[in-house]
Motif scaffolding. Structure first.
Motif, PDB file in Angstrom:
ATOM      1  N   LEU A 225       0.787  -1.082   0.108  1.00  0.00           N
ATOM      2  CA  LEU A 225      -0.057   0.071   0.057  1.00  0.00           C
ATOM      3  C   LEU A 225       1.085   1.296   0.082  1.00  0.00           C
ATOM      4  O   LEU A 225       1.505   1.358   1.072  1.00  0.00           O
ATOM      5  CB  LEU A 225      -1.063  -0.045   1.321  1.00  0.00           C
ATOM      6  CG  LEU A 225      -1.782   1.301   1.553  1.00  0.00           C
ATOM      7  CD1 LEU A 225      -2.801   1.540   0.230  1.00  0.00           C
ATOM      8  CD2 LEU A 225      -2.633   1.135   2.508  1.00  0.00           C
ATOM      9  N   ASP A 226       0.782   1.977  -1.108  1.00  0.00           N
ATOM     10  CA  ASP A 226       1.503   3.260  -1.208  1.00  0.00           C
ATOM     11  C   ASP A 226       0.517   4.404  -1.071  1.00  0.00           C
ATOM     12  O   ASP A 226      -0.256   4.613  -1.870  1.00  0.00           O
ATOM     13  CB  ASP A 226       2.267   3.422  -2.528  1.00  0.00           C
ATOM     14  CG  ASP A 226       2.996   4.542  -2.678  1.00  0.00           C
ATOM     15  OD1 ASP A 226       3.078   5.434  -1.857  1.00  0.00           O
ATOM     16  OD2 ASP A 226       3.681   4.809  -3.861  1.00  0.00           O
ATOM     17  N   LEU A 227       0.920   4.975   0.046  1.00  0.00           N
ATOM     18  CA  LEU A 227       0.090   6.331   0.252  1.00  0.00           C
ATOM     19  C   LEU A 227       0.840   7.769   0.389  1.00  0.00           C
ATOM     20  O   LEU A 227       0.171   8.693   0.869  1.00  0.00           O
ATOM     21  CB  LEU A 227      -0.824   6.160   1.908  1.00  0.00           C
ATOM     22  CG  LEU A 227      -1.832   5.126   1.980  1.00  0.00           C
ATOM     23  CD1 LEU A 227      -2.264   4.831   3.356  1.00  0.00           C
ATOM     24  CD2 LEU A 227      -3.202   5.672   1.089  1.00  0.00           C
ATOM     25  N   SER A 228       2.077   7.529  -0.126  1.00  0.00           N
ATOM     26  CA  SER A 228       3.036   8.561   0.022  1.00  0.00           C
ATOM     27  C   SER A 228       2.262   9.836  -0.559  1.00  0.00           C
ATOM     28  O   SER A 228       1.866   9.830  -1.570  1.00  0.00           O
ATOM     29  CB  SER A 228       4.327   8.083  -0.647  1.00  0.00           C
ATOM     30  OG  SER A 228       4.286   7.820  -1.848  1.00  0.00           O
ATOM     31  N   ARG A 229       2.908  11.017  -0.029  1.00  0.00           N
ATOM     32  CA  ARG A 229       2.754  12.353  -0.714  1.00  0.00           C
ATOM     33  C   ARG A 229       1.156  12.686  -0.582  1.00  0.00           C
ATOM     34  O   ARG A 229       0.638  13.206  -1.816  1.00  0.00           O
ATOM     35  CB  ARG A 229       3.348  12.624  -1.871  1.00  0.00           C
ATOM     36  CG  ARG A 229       4.809  12.353  -1.843  1.00  0.00           C
ATOM     37  CD  ARG A 229       5.717  12.561  -3.191  1.00  0.00           C
ATOM     38  NE  ARG A 229       7.150  12.138  -3.043  1.00  0.00           N
ATOM     39  CZ  ARG A 229       7.966  13.060  -2.995  1.00  0.00           C
ATOM     40  NH1 ARG A 229       7.587  14.278  -2.526  1.00  0.00           N
ATOM     41  NH2 ARG A 229       9.212  12.722  -2.919  1.00  0.00           N
ATOM     42  N   ASN A 230       0.541  12.269   0.282  1.00  0.00           N
ATOM     43  CA  ASN A 230      -1.012  12.835   0.609  1.00  0.00           C
ATOM     44  C   ASN A 230      -0.877  13.545   1.855  1.00  0.00           C
ATOM     45  O   ASN A 230      -0.039  13.472   2.726  1.00  0.00           O
ATOM     46  CB  ASN A 230      -1.715  11.395   0.771  1.00  0.00           C
ATOM     47  CG  ASN A 230      -2.288  10.901  -0.650  1.00  0.00           C
ATOM     48  OD1 ASN A 230      -2.925  11.440  -1.185  1.00  0.00           O
ATOM     49  ND2 ASN A 230      -1.667   9.696  -0.863  1.00  0.00           N
ATOM     50  N   PRO A 231      -1.889  14.481   1.866  1.00  0.00           N
ATOM     51  CA  PRO A 231      -2.118  15.411   2.801  1.00  0.00           C
ATOM     52  C   PRO A 231      -2.764  14.598   4.169  1.00  0.00           C
ATOM     53  O   PRO A 231      -3.541  15.218   4.715  1.00  0.00           O
ATOM     54  CB  PRO A 231      -2.701  16.491   2.410  1.00  0.00           C
ATOM     55  CG  PRO A 231      -3.662  15.931   1.492  1.00  0.00           C
ATOM     56  CD  PRO A 231      -2.884  14.890   0.704  1.00  0.00           C
ATOM     57  N   LEU A 232      -2.249  13.625   4.455  1.00  0.00           N
ATOM     58  CA  LEU A 232      -2.953  12.743   5.443  1.00  0.00           C
ATOM     59  C   LEU A 232      -2.940  13.476   6.890  1.00  0.00           C
ATOM     60  O   LEU A 232      -1.703  13.788   7.190  1.00  0.00           O
ATOM     61  CB  LEU A 232      -2.420  11.299   5.710  1.00  0.00           C
ATOM     62  CG  LEU A 232      -2.377  10.192   4.372  1.00  0.00           C
ATOM     63  CD1 LEU A 232      -2.096   8.907   4.608  1.00  0.00           C
ATOM     64  CD2 LEU A 232      -4.010  10.211   4.050  1.00  0.00           C
ATOM     65  N   GLY A 233      -4.155  13.591   7.556  1.00  0.00           N
ATOM     66  CA  GLY A 233      -4.074  14.071   8.824  1.00  0.00           C
ATOM     67  C   GLY A 233      -4.253  12.841   9.761  1.00  0.00           C
ATOM     68  O   GLY A 233      -4.076  12.932  11.073  1.00  0.00           O
ATOM     69  N   ILE A 234      -4.763  11.719   9.291  1.00  0.00           N
ATOM     70  CA  ILE A 234      -4.985  10.623  10.308  1.00  0.00           C
ATOM     71  C   ILE A 234      -4.767   9.185   9.484  1.00  0.00           C
ATOM     72  O   ILE A 234      -5.107   9.071   8.253  1.00  0.00           O
ATOM     73  CB  ILE A 234      -6.237  10.615  10.929  1.00  0.00           C
ATOM     74  CG1 ILE A 234      -6.271   9.573  12.114  1.00  0.00           C
ATOM     75  CG2 ILE A 234      -7.296  10.637   9.892  1.00  0.00           C
ATOM     76  CD1 ILE A 234      -7.542   9.927  12.860  1.00  0.00           C
ATOM     77  N   PHE A 235      -3.927   8.394  10.117  1.00  0.00           N
ATOM     78  CA  PHE A 235      -4.137   7.107   9.669  1.00  0.00           C
ATOM     79  C   PHE A 235      -4.603   6.156  10.615  1.00  0.00           C
ATOM     80  O   PHE A 235      -4.182   6.035  11.902  1.00  0.00           O
ATOM     81  CB  PHE A 235      -2.395   6.641   9.368  1.00  0.00           C
ATOM     82  CG  PHE A 235      -2.299   5.350   8.835  1.00  0.00           C
ATOM     83  CD1 PHE A 235      -2.160   4.944   7.444  1.00  0.00           C
ATOM     84  CD2 PHE A 235      -2.425   4.197   9.549  1.00  0.00           C
ATOM     85  CE1 PHE A 235      -2.131   3.887   6.761  1.00  0.00           C
ATOM     86  CE2 PHE A 235      -2.086   2.928   9.231  1.00  0.00           C
ATOM     87  CZ  PHE A 235      -2.080   2.710   7.634  1.00  0.00           C
ATOM     88  N   ARG A 236      -5.775   5.387  10.397  1.00  0.00           N
ATOM     89  CA  ARG A 236      -6.428   4.810  11.628  1.00  0.00           C
ATOM     90  C   ARG A 236      -7.002   3.470  11.161  1.00  0.00           C
ATOM     91  O   ARG A 236      -7.607   3.191   9.934  1.00  0.00           O
ATOM     92  CB  ARG A 236      -7.819   5.647  12.077  1.00  0.00           C
ATOM     93  CG  ARG A 236      -8.687   4.997  12.782  1.00  0.00           C
ATOM     94  CD  ARG A 236      -9.870   5.550  13.491  1.00  0.00           C
ATOM     95  NE  ARG A 236      -9.144   6.751  14.333  1.00  0.00           N
ATOM     96  CZ  ARG A 236      -9.802   8.058  14.122  1.00  0.00           C
ATOM     97  NH1 ARG A 236     -10.545   8.316  13.136  1.00  0.00           N
ATOM     98  NH2 ARG A 236      -8.944   8.896  14.848  1.00  0.00           N
ATOM     99  N   ILE A 237      -6.462   2.344  11.812  1.00  0.00           N
ATOM    100  CA  ILE A 237      -6.994   1.055  11.471  1.00  0.00           C
ATOM    101  C   ILE A 237      -7.717   0.592  12.954  1.00  0.00           C
ATOM    102  O   ILE A 237      -7.062   0.382  13.778  1.00  0.00           O
ATOM    103  CB  ILE A 237      -5.752   0.234  11.122  1.00  0.00           C
ATOM    104  CG1 ILE A 237      -5.092   0.743   9.731  1.00  0.00           C
ATOM    105  CG2 ILE A 237      -6.252  -1.286  10.831  1.00  0.00           C
ATOM    106  CD1 ILE A 237      -3.795  -0.019   9.442  1.00  0.00           C
ATOM    107  N   THR A 238      -9.031   0.145  12.644  1.00  0.00           N
ATOM    108  CA  THR A 238      -9.692  -0.243  13.823  1.00  0.00           C
ATOM    109  C   THR A 238     -10.127  -1.547  13.551  1.00  0.00           C
ATOM    110  O   THR A 238     -10.781  -2.094  14.573  1.00  0.00           O
ATOM    111  CB  THR A 238     -11.074   0.651  13.792  1.00  0.00           C
ATOM    112  OG1 THR A 238     -11.848   0.399  12.760  1.00  0.00           O
ATOM    113  CG2 THR A 238     -10.349   2.083  14.022  1.00  0.00           C
ATOM    114  N   ALA A 239      -9.849  -2.080  12.695  1.00  0.00           N
ATOM    115  CA  ALA A 239     -10.122  -3.862  12.432  1.00  0.00           C
ATOM    116  C   ALA A 239      -8.935  -4.367  11.412  1.00  0.00           C
ATOM    117  O   ALA A 239      -8.181  -3.747  10.929  1.00  0.00           O
ATOM    118  CB  ALA A 239     -11.500  -4.012  11.905  1.00  0.00           C
ATOM    119  N   ASP A 240      -9.015  -5.543  11.586  1.00  0.00           N
ATOM    120  CA  ASP A 240      -7.815  -6.503  10.999  1.00  0.00           C
ATOM    121  C   ASP A 240      -8.376  -6.665   9.608  1.00  0.00           C
ATOM    122  O   ASP A 240      -8.485  -7.816   9.014  1.00  0.00           O
ATOM    123  CB  ASP A 240      -7.832  -7.864  11.676  1.00  0.00           C
ATOM    124  CG  ASP A 240      -6.503  -8.835  11.190  1.00  0.00           C
ATOM    125  OD1 ASP A 240      -5.582  -7.915  10.737  1.00  0.00           O
ATOM    126  OD2 ASP A 240      -6.299  -9.821  11.619  1.00  0.00           O
TER     127      ASP A 240
END
Length: 972
Positions: A225-240
């Protein structure tokens, strides 16, 4: 005897029908075939051929195309349309390309794709639409692409993805949507739900958050998974949902100033082994949390370009990372570390590879790497190191050391003294002026040494007593001026030696002594003027396969033999390159320049100012497969030059001032598949030339001065119709003559009136042949005897004409010629002869009595008939079956028809019904039109018969109308 007429039976009739059907089938197939299924495709290049389409490639990239070309070969498997100006894909653009597996349309102006336009590509596996102007992915955009596994949509303007766009792409494994205008993670939800998706690239978009509930409620197969160079404010994983994820790239995220990391359970990313946190906008604490999340599986960590982090923060992050027991690779490029202290990597005990390239290093502590007990690869390139740091001396496990692009200006004898396990040493692009003889003495395991682009003047015995296992040595781009004898004698394992781009002017005999395993030697771009005087420079290289001496100053004043020849010891050499710049050319190539090169496969000898080649130049290289003699000044070549190299496959003659290709006729080049003669002075292409290259599949004749007229008409037709040879760039061929057509495209000139339409003539001749066969078969089946009869009538006509030309107007020698069969001879001798000659006094001509011995029979018959006033034919069944009797009656009937005189009398000895009269003798018509007499039955008085015969003989030679007695009345 009964007259027989043979009629073909059922078997011969069946054979005739089968023959007719077979011929008709062949003709039908020929008409249906497409004889103009050519190999020429305007503005494109084809790799492969029409007979083997499994790997056929059509290359149309960078051709300024605005639409997709038509007439693309239907069996193409790889089509490249990149770097053009195509703006739209229409519905029928790819119709029929059912074999296409790879389609690249990157770097165009595509903004619209019609629904179903890609549906014809059912075998497609890779689709490239990167760098276009797509804004929306519609419902039916990818319809029919069930086999698609790789999809490139990066660098577009995509903002909307229909929920069903990817629904049918069940085989998709990799999707690249980097650098688009996507902002909501729900847009990619249909993609991540695909059953076999392993890699998803969605970097450089507008995503402000990544939350697991937005992409899936169940676990997915994603590995990268490539999410680079995005203005991400949050990275959240709540499930598997990402249990299989192995590679996570969130580099340069948090561009709004901060980024939160919220992973409730560390097991959610339990398989991540590669993590990229380069340039990320995240607090030190959050970055620590990220590293703690993956501390059970991480192997490879990138921490490049942490611009807002101080050296202390980088040190702190490094400590956290190095406490991960599985971590083995740490990359810290593009950070401002400055001096590397002993404590900086103190906690990195488990690392095996460290990369601190381009970090501004000027010096390192002597014990910078002391704690890393298993370090095998250390990269210190692109820094400001002026000497080999002592810190590298205490690394007994090190196998790879990269010191390239520094300012090292000296190597000491102890710089590598403890690196006994080192296999690769890279000191490329430094400022080293010389080498000491002891500098490499301890590198007993070294396999690769790269020291190019330094300032080395002399080697100083550095390779005379060390590096016994070295396999590759790069000394290119230095300032070596000479190679002494035995300079490399200890390098017995060396396979590749690169010495190009130095200032080597001389090489002593035995310069390469000891290199018994060398296979590649590059000496190009030096100042070499000769390859040794005594021919011992290249001795001791029994396995050398590739030699490059291009761009030197080697020259010869004439073509005379060299004694000794320069390469006579290189019996294993396969590739020889002597390309040069024009001002450094050889000028002359000696007759025996290639003597000894019996294994040579490739010879590149361009830009040498050579004006001619001696016919025996290649007698020493019978295996030559590739020949490039471009950019010389040949003007013309001789066919004998190529006779010794019948295996030649590729011939390059670009820019060689060639005016004609006639030298290829009789050159014995039956295996040549590639011919490049671009940028010459060729005006006309002879058909015989191309026919002399039966294996040719690739022809490049671009930039020649074509004369556009009937002399090129055949060539134009061949370009467009030949299904074996591809003529590269044919659509751009321009006319140079005549003046009114100058700069006109050759293929646009109207030359149809010059071309003999062989296809039409083939069709007409084939049709005529079929019709003639059918007529002949019909005639044989139904009119066999009439045909045979006509044949003999024709012969009789010839005889009649010949005799008539010789005939004189004097009186006849005989009153009657008697035509009879031998079986009827008793009747003629006992009845006819006594009556006509004895009683009535007529003079008769009989063949057994009056034919001239030794004279051809047919001539005797002609003389007898034309020498008699009348011809009496004694008809019986045996008579009808006789060939010679047939000839006689034919001659007589032709005399009858030609002279219009009543000269024929028919006498029937037996009753023969008219329906049994053979058409072979044309008796039916004669009986109906002419006088005929029947011999009376037994017991009937014969007086009337003889009286009627006497009257027939007495009548003048006028027409039947003037002689009533000769009007077809049968005697009683």
């Amino acid at each position: 005897m009964t007259l027989k007429i043979t009629i073909p039976g059922k078997q011969s009739g069946s054979t005739f029908s089968q023959l007719r059907l077979f011929l008709c089938f062949l003709m039908y197939c020929w008409v249906l075939a497409d004889p103009a299924c050519g190999y020429f495709l305007k503005n494109c290049t084809i790799r492969g051929n029409l007979s083997d389409t499994s790997n056929m490639k059509v290359l149309c990239y960078n051709r300024n195309l605005e639409v997709i070309p038509i007439a693309i070969p239907r069996k193409v498997s790889n089509l490249d349309l990149a770097m053009n100006n195509i703006s739209k894909i229409e519905k029928l653009d790819f119709k029929g390309l059912s074999n296409l597996k790879i389609l690249n349309m990157s770097r165009n102006q595509i903004s619209q794709v019609d629904d179903g336009a890609l549906g014809h590509l059912e075998a497609l596996q890779e689709l490239g639409l990167a760098h276009n102007r797509l804004t929306t992915l519609s419902d039916h955009l990818f319809q029919g692409l069930a086999n698609l596994s790789l999809l490139h949509l990066d660098n577009n303007l995509i903002a909307t993805i229909s929920s069903s766009s990817f629904q049918l792409l069940s085989s998709l494994k990799t999707v690249n949507l980097t650098k688009n205008n996507l902002y909501n993670m729900k847009e990619v939800q249909p993609i991540v739900q695909l059953p076999h998706l392993h890699e998803l690239y969605i970097g450089s978009n507008r995503f402000t958050s990544f939350q697991s509930q937005e992409i899936s409620n169940t676990s997915i197969e994603l590995r990268l998974l490539d999410l680079s160079r995005n203005p991400l404010g949050i990275f959240r994983i709540t499930a598997d949902v990402l249990p299989y994820l192995e590679v996570l790239d969130i580099a340069y995220c948090g561009q709004l100033g901060h980024m939160e990391w919220d992973v409730l359970d560390r097991s959610f990313l339990r398989n991540v082994n590669r993590l990229n946190l380069s340039g990320i906008e995240m607090s030190f604490e959050r970055m620590g949390m990220v590293l703690q999340t993956v501390n059970s599986s991480l192997v490879h960590l990138r921490l490049h370009d942490l611009v807002n982090s101080s050296r202390l923060k980088i040190k702190a992050l490094t400590d956290i990372a190095c406490r991960i027991p599985t971590l083995s690779v740490l990359r810290l490029e593009y950070n401002n570390i400055g001096n590397l202290s002993e404590e900086f990597l103190q906690s990195c005990k488990h690392l095996t590879e460290v990369d601190i390239s381009d970090t501004g290093l000027t010096q390192l502590s002597d014990f910078s790497f002391r704690s890393i007990e298993q370090l095998s690869a250390l990269k210190l390139g692109h820094n400001r190191l002026s000497f080999v740091p002592k810190a590298t001396k205490n690394l007994p496990t090190l196998k790879i050391l990269d010191l390239s692009f520094n300012i090292i200006n000296k190597l000491g004898c102890s710089d590598f003294s403890n690196l006994t396990e080192l296999t690769q040493l890279i000191i490329f692009h430094n400022q080293i002026p010389n080498l000491l003889g002891c500098v490499f003495q301890d590198l007993k395991e070294l396999r690769i040494l790269k020291m190019g682009s330094n300032k080395i003047l002399t080697l100083n015995d550095a390779f005379m007593n060390a590096l016994h296992k070295l396999e590759a040595l790069n000394l290119a781009g230095n300032k070596l001026s000479s190679i002494r004898k035995g300079e490399f004698k200890s390098l017995t394992s060396l396979k590749t030696l690169l010495l190009f781009d130095n200032q080597i002017a001389s090489m002593e005999d035995g310069a390469f002594e000891g290199l018994v395993n060398l296979t590649e030697l590059k000496l190009g771009s030096n100042k070499i003027t000769q390859i040794g005087i005594r021919n011992t420079v290249l001795m001791g290289l029994p396995l050398l396969k590739s030699l490059d001496i291009s761009c030197n100053y080697i020259t010869y004043v004439n073509d005379d033999k060299l004694n000794p020849p320069p390469f006579s010891h290189l019996t294993s050499l396969e590739n020889l390159r002597i390309f040069s710049q024009r001002h450094k050319g050889l000028s002359h190539l000696p007759i025996n320049f290639l003597e000894g090169l019996k294994s040579l496969l490739s010879f590149q000898a361009g830009s040498l100012n050579i004006k001619e080649l001696y016919p025996d130049t290649f007698i020493y290289t019978p295996r030559l497969w590739f020949l490039d003699i471009s950019k010389n000044e040949f003007t013309a070549l001789t066919p004998k030059l190529f006779h010794p190299i019948p295996r030649l496959n590729s011939l390059y003659l670009t820019k060689a001032r060639i005016q004609s290709l006639d030298f290829l006729i009789g050159a014995n080049l039956s295996r040549v598949t590639l011919l490049q003669v671009s940028k010459n002075d060729i005006t006309v292409v002879n058909e015989t030339v191309l026919r002399s290259l039966p294996a040719l599949t690739y022809l490049d004749m671009q930039d020649n001065a074509f004369t556009c007229g009937c002399s090129d008409a055949w060539f134009v037709q061949w370009i467009e119709s030949d299904n074996q040879t591809q003529v590269v760039g044919a659509g751009e061929f321009t006319c140079n003559y005549p003046a009114d057509l100058k700069d006109t495209k050759l293929l646009d000139v109207e030359l149809q009136f010059c071309i003999v339409r062989l296809g039409l003539y083939y069709y007409i001749s084939t049709t005529c042949l079929v019709l003639l066969t059918l007529i002949a078969s019909f005639a044989y089946h139904f009119l066999k005897w009439q045909v045979i009869y006509g044949y003999y009538l024709f012969l009789a006509f010839l005889y009649d004409t010949k005799q008539r030309n010789k005939h004189t107007p004097h009186g006849c020698q005989y009153d009657a010629f008697i035509s009879y069969n031998a079986h009827d001879e008793p009747w003629v001798l006992r009845e006819l002869l006594p009556e006509l000659e004895g009683e009535q006094g007529w003079k008769l001509c009989l063949h057994h009595r009056d034919f001239q011995p030794g004279k051809p029979i047919i001539d005797n018959i002609m003389d007898g008939i034309y020498g008699s006033r009348k011809t009496i034919c004694v008809i019986s069944r045996r008579y009808l079956e006789s060939e010679w009797c047939s000839r006689e009656i034919q001659v007589a009937s032709f005399r009858l028809f030609d002279e219009q005189k009543d000269v024929l009398i028919l006498v029937f000895l037996e009753e023969i019904p008219t329906h049994q009269l053979s058409p072979y003798h044309r008796m039916r018509k004669l009986v109906k039109r002419r006088t005929y007499l029947s011999w009376p039955r037994a017991g009937v008085h014969t007086g009337v018969f003889w009286q009627q015969l006497r009257l027939a003989l007495e009548t003048k030679d006028g027409s039947s109308e003037e002689n009533p007695i000769l009007s077809g009345v049968q005697a009683l």
